[in-house]
Design an enzyme around this catalytic site. Structure first.
Site, PDB file in Angstrom:
ATOM      1  CG  ASP A 151       5.465 -21.888   8.207  1.00 48.71           C
ATOM      2  OD1 ASP A 151       6.682 -21.709   8.048  1.00 48.71           O
ATOM      3  OD2 ASP A 151       4.871 -22.906   7.820  1.00 48.71           O
TER       4      ASP A 151
ATOM      5  CB  ALA B 282       1.801  -4.249   3.291  1.00 48.51           C
ATOM      6  N   PRO B 283      -0.473  -2.042   4.203  1.00 48.36           N
ATOM      7  CG  PRO B 283      -2.327  -2.705   5.451  1.00 48.36           C
ATOM      8  CD  PRO B 283      -1.541  -3.050   4.225  1.00 48.36           C
ATOM      9  N   GLY B 284       0.484   0.202   6.897  1.00 49.60           N
ATOM     10  CA  GLY B 284       1.394   0.282   8.025  1.00 49.60           C
ATOM     11  C   GLY B 284       2.695   0.974   7.665  1.00 49.60           C
ATOM     12  CB  VAL B 285       5.632   1.782   9.814  1.00 46.67           C
ATOM     13  CG1 VAL B 285       7.001   2.452   9.626  1.00 46.67           C
ATOM     14  CG2 VAL B 285       4.773   2.573  10.788  1.00 46.67           C
TER      15      VAL B 285
END
Length: 588
Positions: A381, A325-328
């Protein structure tokens, strides 16, 4: 044949399902009484009880199977093959057959620990996939407008099955008719065949009741949602019951989609024919997955079934691979995505970063807490999967290597298969920290305001996110800020909000070397700024928008309101859309 082990197995499971459905319907039926009486705490408890009900009834049925059948018969796949055939016949005329299939699947997975997922032995695909049945039950009521929108709205409200009277029906109708005439397309407004259509069932959630349907005319249609609230400040009717008022009118597809968002508690609504009911809702919100619509009306387990089927179809297309997943990267979770499916998959790491003082069991309990709690439109959710199996070539090599490295007890290889013992799935969003790097100046101001609103609305629902870093929040396609990292979440009432002593520095040491005790639940809101924002410009904008979040007294007052039993309103539409914005209420 009716005395065969396979038939008795099928009949026992169906008996368990009938018990589940009867109790589910009773909890749902009582929603109208809770709304009539303003029993808001009861409504919250009923919502949690209905979620817990599924596991309870599956557990009861599993115990009954284990008492009735010996272990060898119960774990013999051929028995389940025959049981599946009998079960498909038993439910063939049911209106809730797809829910019954999912219940069967739950028992099969409980016996075989989520292994042997084959359509021969369970309902990987529906037994009526190619044989759609139409019940003939009328789900909707209709009204021909004939150019009189006020009269049409009078029909919509007067014919609704409410026990409470409206405080000022004429005022509500006038406001709604005026708003409709500004919102509706000209083709519908000028149409001679314009028609109002509403589902007969009322959608109850929290403090609201919603009439849901659409307006048709001139070859066009728009969705229609009429939110009904207790008329606080408008008095009571003669019997002492609170009066009602219409809060606004919603006709935009995106607005309706937010009402049915995956970030909100499930509706309590009578659903005569689940499949046809969802098909109708799908016409109002064509971009929303069917699994989310099933979940929105309380059938979250079948929503998981629909999600799994859709995921299998998407993976089979081989349009892309699972990637990191992209991101930190998270300190507790390893996260990967299938970009074309807009879904995030989260796996608990074997070892957490030193700053995280939690265990696997604690993390799973946090996710269960959020599942059962009112998510107030601000928490995603999740669906939980065990023994999730995918072909190795569906993973990008660097993604698979990462998962095997950080979670070897959960992710393993067997031949050409990747076996994931446990994972969560969530709707994919743009991480807030990434969004802020890419958005315009105006969008930055708006999203920071919504970030603060998200924190406030979770707090109003007695949820404190714990870790409020930007990377733990996402931005939906509607521009809403959603929290999705639950490993430090807790009830707001468990926190101890404190003022920073003026003579102490950040190390909590006074000039004379004295110190003061900081407990594990102690929180110092005055210190939030540097923790949340490394960028001084963003911090300045946010502190100007939400100064109260840095004031311990704000949090203490909110805690006291919750302790006093006040259920604070959080409505899924903007304050400016409301006909009567009530002071002290939190709205979208």
């Amino acid at each position: 044949m009716k005395h065969s082990p396979a038939y008795r197995l099928a009949a026992t499971i169906l008996h368990g399902f009938d018990g589940y459905r009867a109790r589910f319907k009773q909890i749902t039926f009582d929603a109208s009484r809770r709304f009539r009486d303003g029993a808001w705490r009861d409504a919250q408890q009923a919502s949690a009880a209905r979620i817990n009900l599924y596991e309870e009834k599956v557990g009861d049925t599993l115990t009954r199977l284990q008492r009735t059948f010996d272990h060898e018969a119960l774990t013999y796949c051929e028995t389940w093959r025959e049981a599946r055939e009998h079960y498909a016949q038993l439910i063939s005329q049911r209106l809730d057959y797809e829910l019954a299939e999912t219940f069967f699947n739950s028992l099969f997975c409980s016996i075989f620990h989520h292994r042997h997922i084959r359509n021969d032995w369970m309902f990987v695909y529906s037994s009526r996939e190619d044989a759609a049945h139409h019940s003939g039950i009328e789900l909707c009521r209709q009204y021909s407008v004939n150019g009189d929108w006020a009269q049409a709205l009078a029909w919509a409200l007067e014919e609704a099955p409410f026990d409470n009277a409206f405080a000022d029906l004429e005022r509500d109708i006038g406001l709604a008719a005026g708003l409709l005439e500004t919102l509706l397309p000209a083709a519908i407004l000028q149409s001679e065949d314009a028609q109002l259509e509403l589902l007969k069932s009322v959608f109850y959630r929290n403090k609201g009741a919603y009439l849901v349907g659409r307006i048709l005319g001139g070859g066009e249609q728009v969705p229609l949602v009429l939110p009904i609230l207790h008329g606080e400040g408008f008095g009571e009717q003669q019997g002492g019951d609170p009066c009602l008022h219409l809060d606004t009118v919603l006709t935009e597809t995106d607005e309706v989609s937010i009402i049915f968002s995956f970030t909100r508690a499930y509706f309590q609504v009578d659903v005569p024919v689940p499949g046809e009911f969802v098909h109708y809702l799908k016409q109002l919100m064509p971009h929303k997955p069917e699994g989310e619509l099933y979940a929105a009306i309380g059938f979250f387990k079948h929503g998981k079934t629909e999600f799994f089927r859709a995921l299998n179809l998407q993976v089979a297309k081989r349009e892309d691979q699972f990637v990191i997943a992209p991101g930190v990267r998270g300190m507790v979770m390893a996260v990967f995505v299938l970009p074309s499916f807009r879904t995030v998959f989260k796996i608990i790491k074997d070892k957490f970063d030193p700053a995280k003082e939690v265990t696997h069991a604690i993390v799973r309990e946090k996710y269960r807490l959020v599942k059962r709690h009112d998510r107030v439109g601000r928490m995603a959710d999740t669906q939980e999967f065990s023994n999730f199996i995918v072909r190795q070539d569906h993973f990008a090599p660097e993604c698979l290597e990462h998962l095997l490295e950080v979670a070897p007890s959960t992710v393993s290889l067997k031949d050409d298969k990747v076996i994931i013992k446990h994972c969560y799935t969530e709707r994919m969003m743009t991480p807030l920290n990434i969004y802020l790097e890419q958005c315009s100046a105006d969008e930055r101001v708006m999203v920071l305001k919504d970030y603060g609103n998200a924190i406030k609305q979770m707090a109003a629902a007695n949820i404190f996110p714990g870790d409020m870093l930007l990377k733990n929040f996402g931005v939906t396609r509607h521009g809403r800020v959603i929290f999705y990292d639950y490993d430090e979440v807790c009830y707001l009432t468990e926190c101890r909000f404190r003022h920073m002593p003026k003579s102490y520095g950040n190390d909590f040491q006074g000039g004379g070397g004295e110190s003061f005790y900081v407990g594990p639940n102690d929180i110092f809101p005055e210190e939030f700024g540097p923790f949340m924002f490394a960028n001084p410009e963003l911090r300045g904008i946010f502190m100007q928008q939400h100064p109260e979040l840095f004031d311990p007294d704000y949090w203490l007052e909110l805690q006291q309101a919750i302790v006093d039993g006040r259920v604070i309103d959080v409505y899924p539409y903007r304050n400016k859309q409301r006909f009567a914005g009530t002071i002290g209420q939190l709205v979208y």
